[in-house]
Design a protein around this motif. Structure first.
Motif, PDB file in Angstrom:
ATOM      1  N   GLY A  47       0.824  -1.198   0.000  1.00 38.29           N
ATOM      2  CA  GLY A  47       0.000   0.000   0.000  1.00 38.29           C
ATOM      3  C   GLY A  47       0.860   1.250   0.000  1.00 38.29           C
ATOM      4  N   GLY A  48       2.049   1.136  -0.562  1.00 37.88           N
ATOM      5  CA  GLY A  48       3.033   2.210  -0.480  1.00 37.88           C
ATOM      6  C   GLY A  48       2.861   3.334  -1.480  1.00 37.88           C
ATOM      7  N   ALA A  49       1.830   3.260  -2.322  1.00 29.90           N
ATOM      8  CA  ALA A  49       1.653   4.291  -3.339  1.00 29.90           C
ATOM      9  C   ALA A  49       0.998   5.555  -2.807  1.00 29.90           C
ATOM     10  CB  ALA A  49       0.822   3.740  -4.506  1.00 29.90           C
ATOM     11  N   SER A  50       0.406   5.484  -1.610  1.00 32.29           N
ATOM     12  CA  SER A  50      -0.296   6.656  -1.088  1.00 32.29           C
ATOM     13  C   SER A  50      -0.456   6.548   0.420  1.00 32.29           C
ATOM     14  CB  SER A  50      -1.686   6.785  -1.734  1.00 32.29           C
ATOM     15  OG  SER A  50      -2.499   5.658  -1.397  1.00 32.29           O
ATOM     16  N   GLY A  51      -0.914   7.643   1.032  1.00 27.89           N
ATOM     17  CA  GLY A  51      -1.311   7.644   2.427  1.00 27.89           C
ATOM     18  C   GLY A  51      -0.243   7.196   3.402  1.00 27.89           C
ATOM     19  N   LEU A  52      -0.645   6.351   4.344  1.00 33.00           N
ATOM     20  CA  LEU A  52       0.262   5.877   5.388  1.00 33.00           C
ATOM     21  C   LEU A  52       1.448   5.116   4.805  1.00 33.00           C
ATOM     22  CD1 LEU A  52      -2.377   4.525   7.971  1.00 33.00           C
ATOM     23  CD2 LEU A  52      -1.419   6.836   7.800  1.00 33.00           C
ATOM     24  N   GLY A  53       1.188   4.335   3.766  1.00 33.05           N
ATOM     25  CA  GLY A  53       2.250   3.546   3.149  1.00 33.05           C
ATOM     26  C   GLY A  53       3.303   4.404   2.481  1.00 33.05           C
ATOM     27  N   ALA A  54       2.863   5.434   1.753  1.00 34.39           N
ATOM     28  CA  ALA A  54       3.819   6.319   1.091  1.00 34.39           C
ATOM     29  C   ALA A  54       4.671   7.061   2.114  1.00 34.39           C
ATOM     30  CB  ALA A  54       3.075   7.316   0.193  1.00 34.39           C
ATOM     31  N   ALA A  55       4.038   7.541   3.185  1.00 36.34           N
ATOM     32  CA  ALA A  55       4.785   8.246   4.236  1.00 36.34           C
ATOM     33  C   ALA A  55       5.811   7.322   4.878  1.00 36.34           C
ATOM     34  CB  ALA A  55       3.819   8.790   5.287  1.00 36.34           C
ATOM     35  N   THR A  56       5.437   6.057   5.074  1.00 34.97           N
ATOM     36  CA  THR A  56       6.351   5.088   5.681  1.00 34.97           C
ATOM     37  C   THR A  56       7.516   4.780   4.746  1.00 34.97           C
ATOM     38  OG1 THR A  56       4.524   4.128   6.942  1.00 34.97           O
ATOM     39  CG2 THR A  56       6.511   2.785   6.695  1.00 34.97           C
ATOM     40  N   ALA A  57       7.224   4.630   3.463  1.00 34.27           N
ATOM     41  CA  ALA A  57       8.291   4.385   2.490  1.00 34.27           C
ATOM     42  C   ALA A  57       9.284   5.538   2.492  1.00 34.27           C
ATOM     43  CB  ALA A  57       7.689   4.198   1.097  1.00 34.27           C
ATOM     44  N   ARG A  58       8.774   6.760   2.531  1.00 32.98           N
ATOM     45  CA  ARG A  58       9.661   7.936   2.526  1.00 32.98           C
ATOM     46  C   ARG A  58      10.522   7.987   3.786  1.00 32.98           C
ATOM     47  NH1 ARG A  58       4.544  10.598   0.777  1.00 32.98           N
ATOM     48  NH2 ARG A  58       4.634  10.751  -1.506  1.00 32.98           N
ATOM     49  N   ARG A  59       9.921   7.723   4.928  1.00 35.91           N
ATOM     50  CA  ARG A  59      10.666   7.808   6.192  1.00 35.91           C
ATOM     51  C   ARG A  59      11.730   6.713   6.270  1.00 35.91           C
ATOM     52  NH1 ARG A  59      10.662   9.692  11.669  1.00 35.91           N
ATOM     53  NH2 ARG A  59       9.179  11.311  11.121  1.00 35.91           N
ATOM     54  N   LEU A  60      11.386   5.494   5.905  1.00 33.26           N
ATOM     55  CA  LEU A  60      12.373   4.418   5.947  1.00 33.26           C
ATOM     56  C   LEU A  60      13.538   4.712   5.006  1.00 33.26           C
ATOM     57  CD1 LEU A  60      10.026   1.285   6.082  1.00 33.26           C
ATOM     58  CD2 LEU A  60      11.390   2.252   7.953  1.00 33.26           C
ATOM     59  N   ALA A  61      13.212   5.288   3.841  1.00 27.73           N
ATOM     60  CA  ALA A  61      14.271   5.642   2.899  1.00 27.73           C
ATOM     61  C   ALA A  61      15.170   6.732   3.483  1.00 27.73           C
ATOM     62  CB  ALA A  61      13.660   6.109   1.578  1.00 27.73           C
ATOM     63  N   ARG A  62      14.569   7.710   4.165  1.00 30.60           N
ATOM     64  CA  ARG A  62      15.373   8.772   4.785  1.00 30.60           C
ATOM     65  C   ARG A  62      16.319   8.209   5.840  1.00 30.60           C
ATOM     66  NH1 ARG A  62      10.480  11.790   5.049  1.00 30.60           N
ATOM     67  NH2 ARG A  62      10.373  11.506   7.308  1.00 30.60           N
ATOM     68  N   GLU A  63      15.907   7.105   6.456  1.00 29.84           N
ATOM     69  CA  GLU A  63      16.742   6.473   7.477  1.00 29.84           C
ATOM     70  C   GLU A  63      17.757   5.502   6.888  1.00 29.84           C
ATOM     71  OE1 GLU A  63      16.744   7.326  10.729  1.00 29.84           O
ATOM     72  OE2 GLU A  63      15.371   8.895  10.061  1.00 29.84           O
ATOM     73  N   GLY A  64      17.784   5.401   5.561  1.00 24.10           N
ATOM     74  CA  GLY A  64      18.813   4.604   4.907  1.00 24.10           C
ATOM     75  C   GLY A  64      18.393   3.232   4.420  1.00 24.10           C
ATOM     76  N   ALA A  65      17.099   2.924   4.468  1.00 21.55           N
ATOM     77  CA  ALA A  65      16.632   1.621   3.977  1.00 21.55           C
ATOM     78  C   ALA A  65      16.556   1.610   2.455  1.00 21.55           C
ATOM     79  CB  ALA A  65      15.257   1.301   4.561  1.00 21.55           C
ATOM     80  N   LYS A  66      16.662   0.408   1.901  1.00 18.10           N
ATOM     81  CA  LYS A  66      16.412   0.191   0.478  1.00 18.10           C
ATOM     82  C   LYS A  66      14.947  -0.235   0.377  1.00 18.10           C
ATOM     83  CE  LYS A  66      21.079  -1.730   0.268  1.00 18.10           C
ATOM     84  NZ  LYS A  66      21.842  -2.972   0.032  1.00 18.10           N
TER      85      LYS A  66
END
Length: 255
Positions: A12-31
């Motif tokens: 569910g990463g294309a929008s909403g809670l999922g998109a915000a989570t994808a962005r935050r994890l990426a900012r923390e260095g995740a692939k």
């Protein structure tokens, strides 16, 4: 578990809670792998975070398995962090006007919300079990599922939605107990009323009425507040087997 360098998958990463989570994890260095039925939306978020987009109907176990295969092939490793945000919110009375039944709504809601969560969690855990444990925490992975405050105070017309989210909350502990032997944690977040596409589709007067029920802070939650909690769960190894309400102390009225 430290996030930097880990492979993460967000459904569910294309929008909403999922998109915000994808962005935050990426900012923390995740692939980050962004999984969604909406491939165009997934690609847009993946482009933002230098991640990988993959399409799947989460209710289809084979499609979910193929998505995990694609992620593993792309990054060279199975995900160690999985956050399940895919879901739908359909409303219908159990018995509607003129005696119309709503089993179709119930079936579709459980297929996406519950079966979809179960499918992603199952494939994630099977692959995580083969990974080398994290050097710092000694764990092989963490799965975060998304329930809802409707799990405990579902409103009129939310029988299907509440049932799906209640099941997600209920399976958290037994799943955590099962996967403990392989060093995999399972948690669930039960969001209250958040700024998401689901909420933004409501008429302004209805949204205002809903927001008025939130004690403090007296506003809708922000998607990044969900993502911040997901980040903390990943990083705190003693959080396991429970559901956390994230709701500003709201308790939903009957309707």
């Amino acid at each position: 578990m430290k996030i930097a360098g880990k492979v993460a998958l967000v459904s569910g990463g294309a929008s909403g809670l999922g998109a915000a989570t994808a962005r935050r994890l990426a900012r923390e260095g995740a692939k980050v792998a962004v999984l969604d039925f909406n491939l165009e939306g997934a690609r847009a978020v993946a482009a933002e975070v230098d991640g990988f987009a993959v399409q799947a109907d989460v209710g289809d176990a084979d499609a979910v398995g193929a998505a995990f295969d694609a992620v593993e092939q792309h990054f060279g490793s199975a995900p160690m962090i999985v956050v399940n945000c895919a879901g739908i919110g359909m409303a219908a009375r159990i018995v509607g006007r003129e005696g119309k039944l709503s089993f179709d709504v119930f079936e579709k809601t459980l297929r996406v919300n519950l079966f979809g969560t179960y499918n992603v969690m199952s494939h994630a855990a099977a692959r995580m079990a083969t990974l080398t444990p994290d050097e710092d925490a000694g764990e092989r992975g963490v799965v975060i599922n998304t329930a809802s405050v409707a799990w405990q105070d579902g409103q009129l017309g939310q029988a299907a939605y509440a049932a799906s989210k209640g099941a997600i909350a209920s399976m958290c502990l037994p799943a955590a107990r099962e996967f403990a032997q392989t060093g995999i944690r399972v948690m669930a977040i039960a969001p209250g009323l958040f700024h998401t596409p689901m909420m933004e589709g409501l008429p302004e007067e209805i949204a205002a009425k809903i927001t008025a029920n939130i004690p403090f802070p007296p506003r809708l939650g922000e998607a990044d507040e969900y993502a911040a909690l997901a980040q903390h769960i990943v990083e705190n190894p003693f959080l396991n087997g429970t559901t956390i309400r994230l709701d500003g102390a709201v308790r939903l009225p009957p309707r």
